[in-house]
Design an enzyme around this catalytic site. Structure first.
Site, mmCIF file in Angstrom:
data_model
loop_
_atom_site.group_PDB
_atom_site.id
_atom_site.type_symbol
_atom_site.label_atom_id
_atom_site.label_comp_id
_atom_site.label_asym_id
_atom_site.label_seq_id
_atom_site.Cartn_x
_atom_site.Cartn_y
_atom_site.Cartn_z
ATOM 1 N N ASP A 1 0.780 -1.221 -0.106
ATOM 2 C CA ASP A 1 -0.100 -0.162 0.083
ATOM 3 C C ASP A 1 0.874 1.180 0.029
ATOM 4 O O ASP A 1 0.383 2.347 -0.081
ATOM 5 C CB ASP A 1 -0.904 -0.084 0.986
ATOM 6 C CG ASP A 1 -2.135 0.966 1.129
ATOM 7 O OD1 ASP A 1 -2.267 1.552 2.131
ATOM 8 O OD2 ASP A 1 -2.417 1.461 0.105
ATOM 9 N N SER B 1 -7.258 5.345 0.303
ATOM 10 C CA SER B 1 -7.721 4.221 -0.294
ATOM 11 C C SER B 1 -9.154 3.738 0.082
ATOM 12 O O SER B 1 -9.376 3.922 1.159
ATOM 13 C CB SER B 1 -6.670 3.228 0.132
ATOM 14 O OG SER B 1 -5.246 3.591 0.123
ATOM 15 N N GLN C 1 -6.147 -1.636 -6.375
ATOM 16 C CA GLN C 1 -6.728 -0.815 -5.001
ATOM 17 C C GLN C 1 -7.601 0.441 -5.782
ATOM 18 O O GLN C 1 -6.901 0.757 -6.833
ATOM 19 C CB GLN C 1 -5.655 -0.423 -4.342
ATOM 20 C CG GLN C 1 -6.055 0.908 -3.456
ATOM 21 C CD GLN C 1 -5.050 1.222 -2.431
ATOM 22 O OE1 GLN C 1 -4.711 2.638 -2.429
ATOM 23 N NE2 GLN C 1 -4.178 0.398 -1.811
HETATM 24 C C1 LIG Z 1 -13.275 7.314 2.037
HETATM 25 C C2 LIG Z 1 -14.293 8.008 3.001
HETATM 26 C C3 LIG Z 1 -13.784 9.229 3.382
HETATM 27 C C4 LIG Z 1 -15.691 8.125 2.419
HETATM 28 O O1 LIG Z 1 -16.423 8.211 3.386
HETATM 29 P P1 LIG Z 1 -17.755 9.656 3.245
HETATM 30 O O2 LIG Z 1 -18.074 9.782 4.729
HETATM 31 O O3 LIG Z 1 -18.651 9.308 2.062
HETATM 32 O O4 LIG Z 1 -16.709 10.566 3.010
HETATM 33 P P2 LIG Z 1 -17.102 12.051 2.507
HETATM 34 O O5 LIG Z 1 -18.008 12.675 3.246
HETATM 35 O O6 LIG Z 1 -17.254 12.151 0.936
HETATM 36 O O7 LIG Z 1 -15.706 12.836 2.941
HETATM 37 C C5 LIG Z 1 -14.891 12.590 3.680
HETATM 38 C C6 LIG Z 1 -13.671 13.600 3.726
HETATM 39 O O8 LIG Z 1 -13.264 13.959 2.776
HETATM 40 C C7 LIG Z 1 -13.256 15.367 2.475
HETATM 41 N N1 LIG Z 1 -13.727 15.774 1.275
HETATM 42 C C8 LIG Z 1 -15.020 15.140 1.006
HETATM 43 N N2 LIG Z 1 -15.411 15.843 -0.150
HETATM 44 C C9 LIG Z 1 -14.603 16.627 -0.286
HETATM 45 C C10 LIG Z 1 -14.207 17.698 -1.479
HETATM 46 N N3 LIG Z 1 -15.311 18.002 -2.544
HETATM 47 N N4 LIG Z 1 -13.323 18.467 -1.602
HETATM 48 C C11 LIG Z 1 -12.259 18.359 -0.578
HETATM 49 N N5 LIG Z 1 -12.318 17.405 0.348
HETATM 50 C C12 LIG Z 1 -13.524 16.720 0.434
HETATM 51 C C13 LIG Z 1 -13.346 15.967 3.781
HETATM 52 O O9 LIG Z 1 -12.441 16.038 4.568
HETATM 53 C C14 LIG Z 1 -14.366 14.990 4.246
HETATM 54 O O10 LIG Z 1 -14.157 14.916 5.635
HETATM 55 P P3 LIG Z 1 -15.315 15.751 6.476
HETATM 56 O O11 LIG Z 1 -16.667 15.731 5.756
HETATM 57 O O12 LIG Z 1 -14.734 17.288 6.439
HETATM 58 O O13 LIG Z 1 -15.173 15.439 7.887
HETATM 59 C C15 LIG Z 1 -14.362 7.169 4.200
HETATM 60 O O14 LIG Z 1 -14.814 5.636 3.982
HETATM 61 C C16 LIG Z 1 -13.018 6.692 4.743
HETATM 62 O O15 LIG Z 1 -12.678 7.687 5.332
HETATM 63 N N6 LIG Z 1 -12.390 5.517 4.589
HETATM 64 C C17 LIG Z 1 -11.211 5.310 5.022
HETATM 65 C C18 LIG Z 1 -10.093 5.635 3.859
HETATM 66 C C19 LIG Z 1 -8.557 5.262 4.774
HETATM 67 O O16 LIG Z 1 -8.341 5.305 5.889
HETATM 68 N N7 LIG Z 1 -8.069 4.536 3.791
HETATM 69 C C20 LIG Z 1 -6.711 4.005 4.295
HETATM 70 C C21 LIG Z 1 -5.737 4.989 4.442
HETATM 71 S S1 LIG Z 1 -5.209 6.055 3.161
HETATM 72 C C22 LIG Z 1 -3.758 5.253 2.783
HETATM 73 O O17 LIG Z 1 -3.179 4.527 3.464
HETATM 74 C C23 LIG Z 1 -3.309 5.618 1.489
HETATM 75 C C24 LIG Z 1 -2.434 6.652 1.455
HETATM 76 C C25 LIG Z 1 -2.476 7.530 0.145
HETATM 77 C C26 LIG Z 1 -0.833 7.806 0.055
HETATM 78 O O18 LIG Z 1 -0.463 8.749 0.672
HETATM 79 O O19 LIG Z 1 -0.339 7.163 -0.887
#
Ligand SMILES: CC(C)(COP(=O)(O)OP(=O)(O)OC[C@H]1O[C@@H](n2cnc3c(N)ncnc32)[C@H](O)[C@@H]1OP(=O)(O)O)[C@@H](O)C(=O)NCCC(=O)NCCSC(=O)CCCC(=O)O
Length: 359
Positions: free
Chosen positions: A273, A294, A344
């Site tokens: 990842d 992700s 992914q």
């Molecule tokens: C994916 C989401 C966020 C989807 O949930 P949701 O409630 O539908 O989310 P949401 O309300 O759409 O938004 C959540 C957040 O996304 C941001 N956001 C949303 N829309 C916008 C926009 N238009 N512009 C800018 N930012 C936006 C905001 O910060 C939202 O948070 P908030 O509503 O402010 O609390 C959720 O399921 C989640 O957080 N899942 C876990 C994701 C995760 O932890 N993945 C693993 C870690 S990421 C990783 O390891 C990869 C690293 C990437 C890298 O650096 O390589």
């Protein structure tokens, strides 16, 4: 098994039909006092690595604590305290997805017998992980068949799932039906610089601006337990669109050794990842990412490998749209064997580019 808690040696629960004796050879350690199973069963090629520098991924990050039947925590083994932090957390301050997937696979692997091995996993990241609290891993034993066993694991924080992970294990089976793609031709690891060496080189550039100097110095200070050697890395000040493909050599930092493939699969889950999702952003340099994460992560384990030896990570993104991007990856052993395939999807929210915001 893993780190003991309060002096009590925690051993994995015998999976149904597994003799108590073999249940004690957990995927990590038989007991905190004995050598890790990876050394106990060391055979075949000894790594040229410094065997005293055990990978922190094995000694800590993936070393879960058993709380009850099919219930594990990373609280004591992951240097995680209620006020402390997990071993390494990305700057997004969400728990690193690879850590949660790797730990979920450890929990699932503790519930299956020794002679079956992970062949695939499919996860959804449903909530961001909180780096200030431990993670609980709850294993559900879905089915144990003659050749395959299926597990479902829920990673839980604050009483809610942050990840759901289904994994499947298969006993070793031979078949005349076998093929694979051919490994890409790239420079070998000893011809390349590590990510740290590249950053040091950039930091010596007299034209380097303060903004980049701060960013690169922060990157250098991160304790990522993975070693990376990028192939044809873009210049840090890149302002051109690149093809949505990247290749880099990757391995766990430190020594793991031969031994149980379950352990190497869990380390590969962690590694897979890292810098994976960013492949989808390579053509879109003009946009500033406000949020990326992700959404899911899938892996297929094809052949035995060593996660503490260099493997080529071939990453590509065939599609992006609707605030999402798909990335696919293949981990190749240096002898050309395809060891692991990954896929992914991620979510990206970006600021409109300068040109668009003038419209
Ligand atoms: C994916 C989401 C966020 C989807 O949930 P949701 O409630 O539908 O989310 P949401 O309300 O759409 O938004 C959540 C957040 O996304 C941001 N956001 C949303 N829309 C916008 C926009 N238009 N512009 C800018 N930012 C936006 C905001 O910060 C939202 O948070 P908030 O509503 O402010 O609390 C959720 O399921 C989640 O957080 N899942 C876990 C994701 C995760 O932890 N993945 C693993 C870690 S990421 C990783 O390891 C990869 C690293 C990437 C890298 O650096 O390589």
């Amino acid at each position: 098994m893993a780190a003991s808690s309060g002096g009590k040696k925690l051993l994995p629960e015998p999976s149904k039909g597994t003799s108590a004796a073999s249940a004690h050879s957990s995927i990590l350690r038989k007991s905190s006092s004995e050598k890790p199973v990876t050394e106990a069963t060391g055979s075949g090629s000894k790594s040229s690595r410094n065997e005293d520098l055990h990978s922190v991924l094995v000694t800590s990050v993936l070393n879960l604590e058993r709380l009850d039947l099919d219930l594990y925590s990373n609280e004591h083994s992951n240097r995680c305290t209620f006020t402390g932090t997990h071993h390494w957390v990305p700057r997004s301050r969400m728990l690193f997805g690879g850590q949660i997937v790797g730990q979920a696979l450890v929990a699932a692997a503790m519930s299956v017998s020794e002679n079956i091995y992970a062949h695939s996993l499919h996860c959804y990241f449903v909530r961001a992980g909180d780096p200030k609290v431990p993670v609980l891993y709850q294993v559900d034993r879905i089915r144990d068949g003659k050749s395959f066993s299926v597990r479902s694991v829920k990673a839980i924080q604050h009483g809610n799932p942050i990840l759901i992970c289904q994994s499947s294990f298969q006993r070793k089976m031979e078949s005349p039906i076998h093929h694979q793609f051919t490994m890409p031709v790239v420079p070998s690891p000893n011809e390349l610089l590590t990510q740290e060496e590249l950053i040091q080189k950039y930091l010596r550039d007299p034209a380097l601006t303060e903004k980049y100097k701060v960013g690169l110095t922060k990157l250098l200070a991160e304790e990522v337990p993975i070693e990376i050697k990028p192939i044809n890395p873009p210049e840090y000040y890149r302002r051109v669109a690149l093809e949505s493909k990247q290749h880099f050599w990757v391995r766990a930092r430190g020594y793991i050794g031969e031994g149980n493939m379950k352990l190497h699969c869990c380390v590969a889950a962690y590694i897979s990842d890292y810098s994976f999702l960013r492949t989808a952003l390579l053509p879109h340099f003009q946009y500033k990412v406000k949020f990326m994460a992700s959404l899911d992560h899938s892996m297929w384990f094809h052949a035995p490998f060593r996660s503490d030896e260099w493997m080529l990570y071939e990453c590509e993104s065939p599609w992006a749209g609707s605030c999402r991007g798909l990335v696919q990856g293949r981990l190749w052993k240096q002898d050309g064997v395809l060891a692991v395939s990954c896929a992914q999807e991620g979510v990206f929210y970006v600021k409109p580019s300068a040109a668009e915001s003038k419209l």
